[in-house]
Design a protein around this motif. Structure first.
Motif, PDB file in Angstrom:
ATOM      1  N   ARG A 130     -23.625  60.703  53.722  1.00  0.00           N
ATOM      2  CA  ARG A 130     -23.050  59.566  54.435  1.00  0.00           C
ATOM      3  C   ARG A 130     -22.022  59.980  55.488  1.00  0.00           C
ATOM      4  NH1 ARG A 130     -24.782  57.659  49.532  1.00  0.00           N
ATOM      5  NH2 ARG A 130     -25.271  55.427  49.367  1.00  0.00           N
ATOM      6  N   ILE A 131     -21.710  61.261  55.559  1.00  0.00           N
ATOM      7  CA  ILE A 131     -20.740  61.761  56.543  1.00  0.00           C
ATOM      8  C   ILE A 131     -21.513  62.280  57.752  1.00  0.00           C
ATOM      9  CG2 ILE A 131     -18.890  63.397  56.990  1.00  0.00           C
ATOM     10  CD1 ILE A 131     -18.170  63.271  54.040  1.00  0.00           C
ATOM     11  N   ASP A 132     -21.346  61.644  58.893  1.00  0.00           N
ATOM     12  CA  ASP A 132     -22.160  61.926  60.079  1.00  0.00           C
ATOM     13  C   ASP A 132     -21.849  63.279  60.714  1.00  0.00           C
ATOM     14  OD1 ASP A 132     -23.015  59.320  59.656  1.00  0.00           O
ATOM     15  OD2 ASP A 132     -21.579  58.475  61.057  1.00  0.00           O
ATOM     16  N   LEU A 133     -20.555  63.610  60.786  1.00  0.00           N
ATOM     17  CA  LEU A 133     -20.113  64.820  61.485  1.00  0.00           C
ATOM     18  C   LEU A 133     -19.493  65.777  60.487  1.00  0.00           C
ATOM     19  CD1 LEU A 133     -18.318  63.018  64.466  1.00  0.00           C
ATOM     20  CD2 LEU A 133     -20.696  63.732  64.358  1.00  0.00           C
ATOM     21  N   GLN A 134     -20.058  66.983  60.397  1.00  0.00           N
ATOM     22  CA  GLN A 134     -19.554  67.990  59.465  1.00  0.00           C
ATOM     23  C   GLN A 134     -19.357  69.290  60.246  1.00  0.00           C
ATOM     24  OE1 GLN A 134     -22.777  68.114  56.691  1.00  0.00           O
ATOM     25  NE2 GLN A 134     -22.752  65.917  56.335  1.00  0.00           N
ATOM     26  N   ILE A 135     -18.112  69.719  60.380  1.00  0.00           N
ATOM     27  CA  ILE A 135     -17.836  70.876  61.233  1.00  0.00           C
ATOM     28  C   ILE A 135     -16.927  71.868  60.516  1.00  0.00           C
ATOM     29  CG2 ILE A 135     -18.083  69.554  63.358  1.00  0.00           C
ATOM     30  CD1 ILE A 135     -15.004  69.530  63.555  1.00  0.00           C
ATOM     31  N   GLU A 136     -17.012  73.112  60.967  1.00  0.00           N
ATOM     32  CA  GLU A 136     -16.119  74.163  60.486  1.00  0.00           C
ATOM     33  C   GLU A 136     -14.987  74.360  61.490  1.00  0.00           C
ATOM     34  OE1 GLU A 136     -18.402  77.376  57.863  1.00  0.00           O
ATOM     35  OE2 GLU A 136     -19.347  77.140  59.823  1.00  0.00           O
ATOM     36  N   ILE A 137     -13.782  74.473  60.986  1.00  0.00           N
ATOM     37  CA  ILE A 137     -12.594  74.698  61.824  1.00  0.00           C
ATOM     38  C   ILE A 137     -12.124  76.137  61.585  1.00  0.00           C
ATOM     39  CG2 ILE A 137     -10.257  73.950  62.347  1.00  0.00           C
ATOM     40  CD1 ILE A 137     -12.355  71.865  62.996  1.00  0.00           C
ATOM     41  N   PRO A 138     -12.357  77.045  62.534  1.00  0.00           N
ATOM     42  CA  PRO A 138     -12.014  78.459  62.326  1.00  0.00           C
ATOM     43  C   PRO A 138     -10.528  78.734  62.528  1.00  0.00           C
ATOM     44  CG  PRO A 138     -12.949  78.153  64.497  1.00  0.00           C
ATOM     45  CD  PRO A 138     -13.001  76.808  63.835  1.00  0.00           C
ATOM     46  N   GLU A 147     -16.809  59.164  44.407  1.00  0.00           N
ATOM     47  CA  GLU A 147     -18.107  58.506  44.258  1.00  0.00           C
ATOM     48  C   GLU A 147     -18.008  57.009  44.516  1.00  0.00           C
ATOM     49  OE1 GLU A 147     -21.020  60.067  43.896  1.00  0.00           O
ATOM     50  OE2 GLU A 147     -19.814  61.872  44.115  1.00  0.00           O
ATOM     51  N   ALA A 148     -16.827  56.439  44.299  1.00  0.00           N
ATOM     52  CA  ALA A 148     -16.639  55.007  44.559  1.00  0.00           C
ATOM     53  C   ALA A 148     -16.695  54.684  46.052  1.00  0.00           C
ATOM     54  CB  ALA A 148     -15.310  54.542  43.973  1.00  0.00           C
ATOM     55  N   LEU A 149     -16.659  55.715  46.915  1.00  0.00           N
ATOM     56  CA  LEU A 149     -16.708  55.490  48.358  1.00  0.00           C
ATOM     57  C   LEU A 149     -18.125  55.241  48.885  1.00  0.00           C
ATOM     58  CD1 LEU A 149     -14.239  58.260  49.603  1.00  0.00           C
ATOM     59  CD2 LEU A 149     -13.811  55.805  49.467  1.00  0.00           C
ATOM     60  N   ARG A 150     -19.124  55.386  48.037  1.00  0.00           N
ATOM     61  CA  ARG A 150     -20.511  55.273  48.509  1.00  0.00           C
ATOM     62  C   ARG A 150     -20.784  53.919  49.163  1.00  0.00           C
ATOM     63  NH1 ARG A 150     -24.689  57.965  44.139  1.00  0.00           N
ATOM     64  NH2 ARG A 150     -23.545  59.895  43.704  1.00  0.00           N
ATOM     65  N   GLU A 151     -20.460  52.835  48.473  1.00  0.00           N
ATOM     66  CA  GLU A 151     -20.751  51.499  49.013  1.00  0.00           C
ATOM     67  C   GLU A 151     -19.975  51.218  50.299  1.00  0.00           C
ATOM     68  OE1 GLU A 151     -20.210  46.768  47.910  1.00  0.00           O
ATOM     69  OE2 GLU A 151     -19.965  48.261  46.349  1.00  0.00           O
ATOM     70  N   PRO A 152     -18.642  51.412  50.338  1.00  0.00           N
ATOM     71  CA  PRO A 152     -17.936  51.118  51.596  1.00  0.00           C
ATOM     72  C   PRO A 152     -18.350  52.006  52.759  1.00  0.00           C
ATOM     73  CG  PRO A 152     -16.450  52.095  49.964  1.00  0.00           C
ATOM     74  CD  PRO A 152     -17.705  51.743  49.246  1.00  0.00           C
ATOM     75  N   LEU A 153     -18.694  53.262  52.511  1.00  0.00           N
ATOM     76  CA  LEU A 153     -19.152  54.119  53.601  1.00  0.00           C
ATOM     77  C   LEU A 153     -20.458  53.604  54.192  1.00  0.00           C
ATOM     78  CD1 LEU A 153     -18.455  57.747  52.282  1.00  0.00           C
ATOM     79  CD2 LEU A 153     -17.249  56.542  54.095  1.00  0.00           C
ATOM     80  N   GLU A 154     -21.284  52.986  53.362  1.00  0.00           N
ATOM     81  CA  GLU A 154     -22.593  52.508  53.815  1.00  0.00           C
ATOM     82  C   GLU A 154     -22.524  51.112  54.426  1.00  0.00           C
ATOM     83  OE1 GLU A 154     -26.560  53.377  54.473  1.00  0.00           O
ATOM     84  OE2 GLU A 154     -25.149  54.671  53.405  1.00  0.00           O
ATOM     85  N   TRP A 155     -21.723  50.222  53.802  1.00  0.00           N
ATOM     86  CA  TRP A 155     -21.773  48.811  54.178  1.00  0.00           C
ATOM     87  C   TRP A 155     -20.504  48.280  54.819  1.00  0.00           C
ATOM     88  CZ3 TRP A 155     -26.586  47.550  54.136  1.00  0.00           C
ATOM     89  CH2 TRP A 155     -27.456  48.080  53.180  1.00  0.00           C
ATOM     90  N   GLY A 156     -19.420  49.030  54.776  1.00  0.00           N
ATOM     91  CA  GLY A 156     -18.186  48.566  55.395  1.00  0.00           C
ATOM     92  C   GLY A 156     -17.471  47.491  54.603  1.00  0.00           C
ATOM     93  N   ARG A 157     -17.723  47.429  53.319  1.00  0.00           N
ATOM     94  CA  ARG A 157     -17.048  46.465  52.444  1.00  0.00           C
ATOM     95  C   ARG A 157     -17.102  46.989  51.017  1.00  0.00           C
ATOM     96  NH1 ARG A 157     -22.124  44.189  53.542  1.00  0.00           N
ATOM     97  NH2 ARG A 157     -23.438  43.953  51.681  1.00  0.00           N
ATOM     98  N   ILE A 158     -16.289  46.416  50.151  1.00  0.00           N
ATOM     99  CA  ILE A 158     -16.281  46.784  48.734  1.00  0.00           C
ATOM    100  C   ILE A 158     -16.211  45.511  47.907  1.00  0.00           C
ATOM    101  CG2 ILE A 158     -13.766  47.121  48.752  1.00  0.00           C
ATOM    102  CD1 ILE A 158     -16.270  49.046  46.557  1.00  0.00           C
TER     103      ILE A 158
END
Length: 510
Positions: free
Chosen positions: A384-392, A316-327
């Motif tokens: 916040r994750i742009d690409l979500q894929i399944e790896i078969p 959950e602490a990754l929310r800010e850096p994923l959005e703004w590129g800083r912490i």
């Protein structure tokens, strides 16, 4: 009285510090004031022994050292050399010009030898931006790290005796030559994209991820190739620019991870912390904040293998850096902002046993177990994750196949061209990648054709996309269009971008 200048690092930025030394009559004592931490206070014993063991006399008088500005917290052992020289100057054992252009850094051993310190590149970079000419006098081991700029002039010294002889003109020390950085060296990666068998969809997602700086989540059974794909991402990323290399090296220097023999990091970092990592180690922190893994991955890749096994607080602490590129890390003593512009690549199994939806093995998990397991990755993080894929799972023919679609070098050339296109597009903005666009920039640069807009509208209504998911889908579509060299976003670009968000939809349906 004697005054010499030193410097310290707050976050990743440097600040100049004036070391004022007063040697006066009175009961023998040695006090350091100016908000010093424990490491600075311990300099009293290091400096005392270093002076004695360097064939000088330690004054048996009242010694007061003030580190100005007094309101700025001082940390580390950077001030040892400046304090020792100030005492010798004030007690008239040596004589040298007290020029403001001389900056002294270095930790002293008990024998008087100079030991390397952290954050030297940040200080040298700070001085290089000044109109004044500086001389940076520091340990020999740090000299190459600091010699990346014409200003300051860097002089690497071995000991306190050597420093005194240099300052008094008794010994000549050659200025460290400016390091010429070579970014054209042959890239050598442990894993090439052609080493990954099959997984064409995964390889395509890697290209989009690398081209636009988008975050990626891969879900699949054990042994499908998720980790190999993540490691192969490092081989298709472009070589960092000089400015990016300096930022990367500054952070690693502060963390004590830079190599003195290779002072500039000319490759993009790939950080892969274990899932038992604490939230402080991941995002940075401590009583006096230090950079964490997300900052060490700045301009590179942060790979979270088995992401659903990480602690909820850390994720959950990754929310800010994923959005703004800083912490921004706030403590009672200070608030420090570290850069954290990284590409997140996360990998996980679809369920606790790992075989939900697998074509070969039967899943033994209950419905409640699967829901509980997948909900460890919250909706805001998935958003916040742009690409979500399944790896078969790979079949036998794919595993033994000798056919290779393309190598990392071929893909990297294409990625470099797309990034140059984005750099030219955003030359009047303060960004360089599609993933960094804000809503205003999305409206300006993500121009879609009518069919693409209609398809996106249907997706928002049927799949319940949030405003953030809508914007991120547009940014991914912009990157896909760039890979094809198209000026406007077309219908099939949006269709592919929507497919990359289906995993979030499936997560809610299970």
């Amino acid at each position: 009285m004697a005054k010499v200048r030193s410097a310290t690092v707050i976050g990743i930025e440097a600040r100049l510090v004036e070391v004022e030394v007063d040697v006066s009559s009175g009961m023998p004592s040695f006090q350091i004031v100016g908000l010093p931490d424990a490491a600075v206070q311990e300099a009293r014993e290091r400096v005392r022994s270093a002076i004695k063991n360097s064939q000088f006399s330690f004054p048996a008088r009242r010694i007061t050292v003030n580190l100005a500005p007094a309101s700025l917290k001082k940390t580390g052992s950077d001030f040892d050399l400046a304090i020792a020289l100030g005492i010798l100057k004030a007690s008239k054992q040596i004589d040298f010009d007290q020029e403001h252009s001389k900056i002294f850094l270095g930790e002293l051993s008990l024998s008087g030898e100079l030991k390397p310190v952290r954050g030297v590149l940040s200080i040298a970079h700070f001085l290089s931006k000044s109109n004044q000419s500086f001389q940076l006098i520091l340990p020999k081991a740090n000299a190459k790290e600091a010699a990346l700029f014409e200003n300051p002039s860097v002089f690497g010294l071995r000991s306190l005796v050597h420093a005194c002889a240099f300052l008094e003109g008794k010994e000549v020390v050659e200025k460290e030559s400016v390091l010429q950085c070579d970014f054209s060296q042959k890239l050598d990666f442990a894993l090439d994209l052609k080493d990954v068998k099959g997984q064409k969809r995964g390889k395509r997602a890697l290209q989009v991820c690398a081209a636009g700086g988008h975050h990626l989540l891969m879900m699949g059974p054990p042994g499908a190739g998720k980790t190999m794909l993540a490691k192969a991402l490092a081989s298709i990323l472009p070589v960092p620019s000089l400015e990016e290399a300096i930022e990367i090296t500054k952070i690693h220097s502060i963390a004590g991870l830079s190599e003195h023999n290779a002072p500039l990091i000319t490759h993009r970092p790939f950080r892969s912390p274990h899932h038992t990592i604490s939230d402080v180690a991941l995002i940075g922190g401590g009583q006096w904040p230090k950079p964490g893994e997300i900052s060490l991955a700045h301009h590179g890749v942060l790979f979270l293998d088995e992401v659903l096994e990480f602690k909820r607080n850390a994720l959950e602490a990754l929310r800010e850096p994923l959005e703004w590129g800083r912490i921004t890390i706030s403590r009672a003593n200070m608030a420090v902002t570290f850069p954290a512009r990284f590409i997140l690549v996360a990998a996980c199994n679809p369920c606790p046993c790992g075989f939900f939806g697998d074509s070969k093995k039967h899943c033994t998990c209950s419905y409640q177990q699967i829901i509980r397991y997948r909900n460890k990755l919250s909706g805001p993080i998935m958003d916040r994750i742009d690409l979500q894929i399944e790896i078969p799972r790979l079949d036998f023919e794919e595993m033994v196949s000798e056919n290779s679609d393309y190598s990392s070098s071929e893909v990297r050339e294409k990625i470099e061209a797309v990034r140059e296109l984005q750099k030219e597009r955003f030359k009047k903005e303060q960004i360089s990648l599609n993933a960094e666009m804000n809503p205003r920039q999305i409206k300006k640069y993500c121009v879609a054709e009518n069919e693409a807009v209609k398809l996106l509208k249907d997706a928002v209504e049927r799949l319940d996309f949030s405003a953030r998911a809508y914007h991120r889908t547009l940014k991914v579509a912009r990157t896909i269009a760039d890979l094809e060299g198209k000026e406007h976003i077309q219908e099939h670009h949006v269709a592919e971008a929507i497919q990359y968000r289906m995993l979030d939809k499936k997560r809610l349906e299970y």
